[in-house]
Scaffold this motif. Sequence first.
Motif, PDB file in Angstrom:
ATOM      1  N   GLN A 191      33.594  36.859  41.600  1.00  0.00           N
ATOM      2  CA  GLN A 191      34.307  35.619  41.271  1.00  0.00           C
ATOM      3  C   GLN A 191      35.255  35.840  40.101  1.00  0.00           C
TER       4      GLN A 191
ATOM      5  N   LEU B 203      38.737  33.849  37.972  1.00  0.00           N
ATOM      6  CA  LEU B 203      39.809  32.877  37.791  1.00  0.00           C
ATOM      7  C   LEU B 203      40.946  33.589  37.076  1.00  0.00           C
TER       8      LEU B 203
ATOM      9  N   TYR C   7      42.184  31.526  42.128  1.00  0.00           N
ATOM     10  CA  TYR C   7      40.728  31.583  42.013  1.00  0.00           C
ATOM     11  C   TYR C   7      40.149  32.334  43.188  1.00  0.00           C
TER      12      TYR C   7
ATOM     13  N   GLU D 246      40.704  33.985  48.471  1.00  0.00           N
ATOM     14  CA  GLU D 246      41.364  33.657  47.211  1.00  0.00           C
ATOM     15  C   GLU D 246      42.302  32.489  47.444  1.00  0.00           C
TER      16      GLU D 246
END
Lengths: 411, 299
Positions: free
Chosen positions: A296, A298, A327, A334
């Motif tokens: 994960q 950002l 993100y 994505e």
Amino acid sequence: MRTFLLTVLLLACGAVGFALAAPDPALQAEIEALKTQIQQMTERLRELEQKMAEQEAQPPAPAAPVTNLPQISVVANGSALFQDRKRDENRNRFEQSEIEIAFQSFVYPSIRFDTIVAFDKEKHFSGSVEEAYATIIQLGNTPLGARLGRMRLPFGRVNPIHPHQLLYSDLPLPLVNLLGDHGAISNGGTLSYLIPARNLYADLRVGLFTLEGHAALGVPHEHEHEGEAEEEHDPAQFGAEGQLLRMARLTLAPVINPDNELEIGLSGLTTKAVNGDNLRVLGVDFQYRRFYGAAQRLLLSGEWFQHRRESAGRGVNRQGYYLLASYKPDRYWEYGVRYDWSQRAYLHEEDDVTGADRALSAILTYRLNEQSYLRLQWRNLKPADDDMRNELIFQLMFGFGPHSHPLESTQ
Amino acid sequence: MRYILITLYAMLATLPAMAQVRVVATFTDLADITRQIGGNRVQVTALARPQDDFHLVTPRPSMALELSRAKLFVRVGMDLDLWADDLLSAARNSYILRGSPGYVDCSVRVKKLEVPTTRVDPSMGDIHIYGNPHYLFDPANAKLAAQEILEGLKRVDSAHAAEYEQRYRAFVQRLDEYLKRWQEIMAPYRGKPVVVYHKSLPYFLQRFGLQELATVEPKPGIPPSPGYLREVIARMKSANCRVILLEHFRPRRFADAIARETGAKVVVLPAAVGAEGTTDYFSMIDAMVRRVASALSGS
């Protein structure tokens, strides 16, 4: 008497013999149990010995093949553009945009050579060397490195990166308007210095280049509008093709913690146009990444450019910027959104377009693996001199091999 | 004044002895093994975080900064940490490049499993062309990795070679004791089938005599389709397999879906030092062994 004694003796021996011969049941049982166990263990031992023999009989695993070949990568980038207004002649069809073949290898201790041959749709897929440069990882025992050859101009965050490595299917408007719609390819060299700092990655890069290509530093491609006569431009005199260009870039990345990474870049270049105009481009960029679980991430990034042309004692500034938020919830998907705002580079008063081009994009990417992905990008584009249009770009990117740009990557 | 000068001189004279060897390892398990060999003579940094997927570590400038100052670089090798190669170029530190004294590849002595014998390409998923690189899940291979790290430390800091040798022998002895204990724990379960998420446990399974019945991923790195999941479920029911093993950073949804249909237990394994509360290599393998044994005992 003798017979009687012999008989008694025989009987007595028989009785003793009988008593001795009669087995103890418990002992017998124990003996039998032990025999059974021994038999089982013998069988198990036989099985294991056979297994070991089979393993030893297998051919040994082959050692890694010894070769002197470079790392070879192939990347195929194709896309389809759908528009609600008839502006691009290549709309509404899928086309292979570019195929790249990269050869990368160390050629000497601490010297690496990268060559990227590109087959571009706009050049009718005739091959050309997009990049070919040698990287000297460390000069002696100094914190200096060098790069020499033909390369994408190491200016800004996105320009040095190959399009297939980006998180979107198009180039942001500021790059197209102020640097060049294919980015700037250049011949020359850089010297880079990793500034010794305790908790700060600080890389200073200075370079001297000569630019290639007419579409350099904001000079646009020749283009056609449907329904209008083809207009002939002679952009060469306003571009900087063949001119000497000086550039510098400072990249700063303070060490925060393993979950957060921030990079800030400052770039500048100066050169002269063919017609003698002084050209200068400044850039500021940033990229922030927050890493959560295993995959994960950002990402927030953006760049701002200022393009300045000085002609006959008068200087005109034009600016542009983009902001991206992206993100990644897992290793496959994505989601991104990007806003672009950019004026166009000033060339001359007659053809000057004031106002700014604007675009808002939503991007969805599915990664098949580290080298291949599918992407859908919706873009709402409002050029400064045209009507708004909506575009949908479907991109297929397939690749294999280790070709990558890790620290310049926006990943 | 004389005493101040004498004290100052004594302090300066001891500085080289106090200087630590800066070591950068790609993953936390190698970093821990390096600390155990190097003791307080080394300052070790791991590039990857404990929660990172081995294959998807994102190179960053801060990693290049660490490598620029390192005297020793320790990697798993076998292309598991391929992402580190370009960091080495960016670090401007030729002392730790491949072939240099400060470069350690811990895989060189390992007897590699699953080395491809045919042509490989992405149709087979994410295949490692040099064999399966997850060899540190077999504690016996940790000894081989430690040996390479020892040799590296001796190259870059020969003055303390004897100390490193002593710590290495202590590490190996402790590992042998643990290994014996782990094998006793796992002995009752030899031959038992298990399902694994990704093909990252062959060394662990071989060491402890378990059988890999199936993988949740149809091919390495490829997510399973509903049809493939049904196949795995059928195989598990047929073999009465009740245990699914997955590393702590893997998504659980596919394993949970299989577990719902089969009644199997999903066992999350700490696949890195620092994950799931583990503090060193021993506690990492210990947690793996105990969790697997506990799941198998209930199956």
